[in-house]
Motif scaffolding. Structure first.
Motif, PDB file in Angstrom:
ATOM      1  N   TYR A 113       9.269   6.945   4.583  1.00 22.16           N
ATOM      2  CA  TYR A 113       8.448   6.788   3.375  1.00 22.16           C
ATOM      3  C   TYR A 113       7.497   5.592   3.519  1.00 22.16           C
ATOM      4  O   TYR A 113       6.291   5.693   3.327  1.00 22.16           O
ATOM      5  N   HIS A 117       3.323   5.535   4.076  1.00 18.54           N
ATOM      6  CA  HIS A 117       2.453   4.727   3.223  1.00 18.54           C
ATOM      7  C   HIS A 117       1.520   3.845   4.061  1.00 18.54           C
ATOM      8  O   HIS A 117       0.303   3.844   3.869  1.00 18.54           O
ATOM      9  N   ARG A 147      -0.220   4.757  -2.864  1.00 20.91           N
ATOM     10  CA  ARG A 147       1.103   5.141  -3.383  1.00 20.91           C
ATOM     11  C   ARG A 147       1.075   6.593  -3.872  1.00 20.91           C
ATOM     12  O   ARG A 147       2.009   7.356  -3.622  1.00 20.91           O
ATOM     13  N   THR A 150       0.935   8.887  -0.887  1.00 19.44           N
ATOM     14  CA  THR A 150       2.231   8.954  -0.186  1.00 19.44           C
ATOM     15  C   THR A 150       3.131   9.990  -0.875  1.00 19.44           C
ATOM     16  O   THR A 150       3.779  10.809  -0.216  1.00 19.44           O
ATOM     17  N   GLN A 151       3.125   9.961  -2.205  1.00 26.34           N
ATOM     18  CA  GLN A 151       3.933  10.943  -2.945  1.00 26.34           C
ATOM     19  C   GLN A 151       3.433  12.351  -2.656  1.00 26.34           C
ATOM     20  O   GLN A 151       4.217  13.264  -2.422  1.00 26.34           O
ATOM     21  N   ASN A 155       5.978  14.815  -1.083  1.00 24.60           N
ATOM     22  CA  ASN A 155       6.564  15.741  -2.056  1.00 24.60           C
ATOM     23  C   ASN A 155       6.571  17.171  -1.534  1.00 24.60           C
ATOM     24  O   ASN A 155       7.413  17.967  -1.926  1.00 24.60           O
ATOM     25  N   TYR A 163      12.262  11.952  -2.955  1.00 23.29           N
ATOM     26  CA  TYR A 163      12.083  11.908  -4.421  1.00 23.29           C
ATOM     27  C   TYR A 163      12.703  10.627  -4.976  1.00 23.29           C
ATOM     28  O   TYR A 163      12.141   9.955  -5.822  1.00 23.29           O
ATOM     29  N   SER A 166      10.646   7.622  -3.994  1.00 23.07           N
ATOM     30  CA  SER A 166       9.390   7.671  -4.720  1.00 23.07           C
ATOM     31  C   SER A 166       9.553   7.191  -6.161  1.00 23.07           C
ATOM     32  O   SER A 166       8.729   6.447  -6.693  1.00 23.07           O
ATOM     33  N   TYR A 169      10.018   3.333  -6.007  1.00 18.74           N
ATOM     34  CA  TYR A 169       9.139   2.524  -5.151  1.00 18.74           C
ATOM     35  C   TYR A 169       8.403   1.403  -5.892  1.00 18.74           C
ATOM     36  O   TYR A 169       8.371   0.270  -5.432  1.00 18.74           O
TER      37      TYR A 169
END
Ligand code: ZN
Length: 185
Positions: A113, A117, A147, A150-151, A155, A163, A166, A169
């Motif tokens: 993750y 990012h 951000r 990144t989701q 996702n 999840y 996220s 975060y």
């Protein structure tokens, strides 16, 4: 893998460093798909990664998980590699502190993750979507954009661990990633 608290050594150990490099590969794969870079394209040659123990860079923000530096490697004129490179510097202690406090977060997905990012920041510099040099307000806006991206990227994996990360975060990492001054190659 859950992280064990090692009171005397607040840096990544060799197993964790190996996991970090695998996470970086997985994150780069997601980026290549998202931005339609071919796997052997320039993107894979425009960044490298160091941990806090391998570098002398001082974090300008003591809470950040990572910082991005820029440098110009010495290359022959005919080189196909990008003329500017970026370096992700991970702050071992800040990352480990959060993972020790939150055992529900697993190391590998957390690093995928975080590195997704950081690579989105770099992809956006490389494509001219955002300048490396910017003021605090622009940095804050760019951080929010990254951000969200990144989701979006992760996702699509429909992975429980992503999840969970996220949703936490913004709470566990309230500060934007600093972009450090250009570093010497
Ligand atoms: Zn960031």
């Amino acid at each position: 893998m859950k992280i064990q608290e090692e009171i005397c050594i607040p840096y990544f150990n060799s197993t964790e460093r190996e996991i970090i490099y695998s996470s970086l590969e997985e994150a780069a794969g997601y980026l290549c798909k998202f931005y339609s870079f071919s796997p052997r394209e320039w993107f894979n040659h425009c960044y490298d990664l160091k941990t806090e123990q391998q570098t002398i860079i001082e974090s300008s923000d003591k809470k950040a998980f990572a910082e991005i530096g820029k440098y110009t490697p010495v290359l022959k004129d005919s080189s196909i590699f990008p003329k500017e490179r970026y370096q992700i510097c991970l702050f071992d202690r800040n990352i480990l502190k959060v993972l020790w406090k939150r055992p529900e977060l697993e190391f590998y997905p957390f690093m995928v993750y975080l590195l997704t990012h950081e690579l989105i920041h770099i992809a956006r510099f490389c494509q001219g979507f955002h300048p490396f040099d910017c003021d605090k307000t622009a940095l804050q806006k760019e951080e929010q954009k990254v951000r969200n991206l990144t989701q979006q990227v992760l996702n699509t994996k429909k992975n429980e661990a992503f999840y969970k990360i996220s949703s936490l975060y913004n709470k566990i990492n309230p500060v934007p990633c600093p972009f450090s001054k250009p570093i010497q190659s």
